[in-house]
Design a protein around this motif. Structure first.
Motif: not given
Length: 66
Positions: A31, A28, A25, A35-36
């Protein structure tokens, strides 16, 4: 050998699979930075938990030697 050791290896395998999904994930390109950051925190936490589990297993195995 205790039956608990193979079970712990199975638990480690499951956790590694979960962490793999988190790492994928994180790859991506779309992101957001926050989120990272969350994904990185999840990876670090999961790896730390795995380390603790493996250290406990190692101590258990050393104690089981004749």
């Amino acid at each position: 050998m205790s039956k608990a050791i193979p079970r712990r290896f199975a638990d480690i395998t499951a956790k590694l699979e979960d962490l793999h999904a988190v790492a994928v994930e994180g790859q991506r390109a779309d992101n957001a930075a926050d989120m990272q950051e969350v994904l990185l925190i999840q990876l670090r936490s999961g790896i730390a938990a795995l380390d603790a589990t493996m250290r406990t297993m190692a101590k258990s195995l050393k104690g089981a030697r004749p």
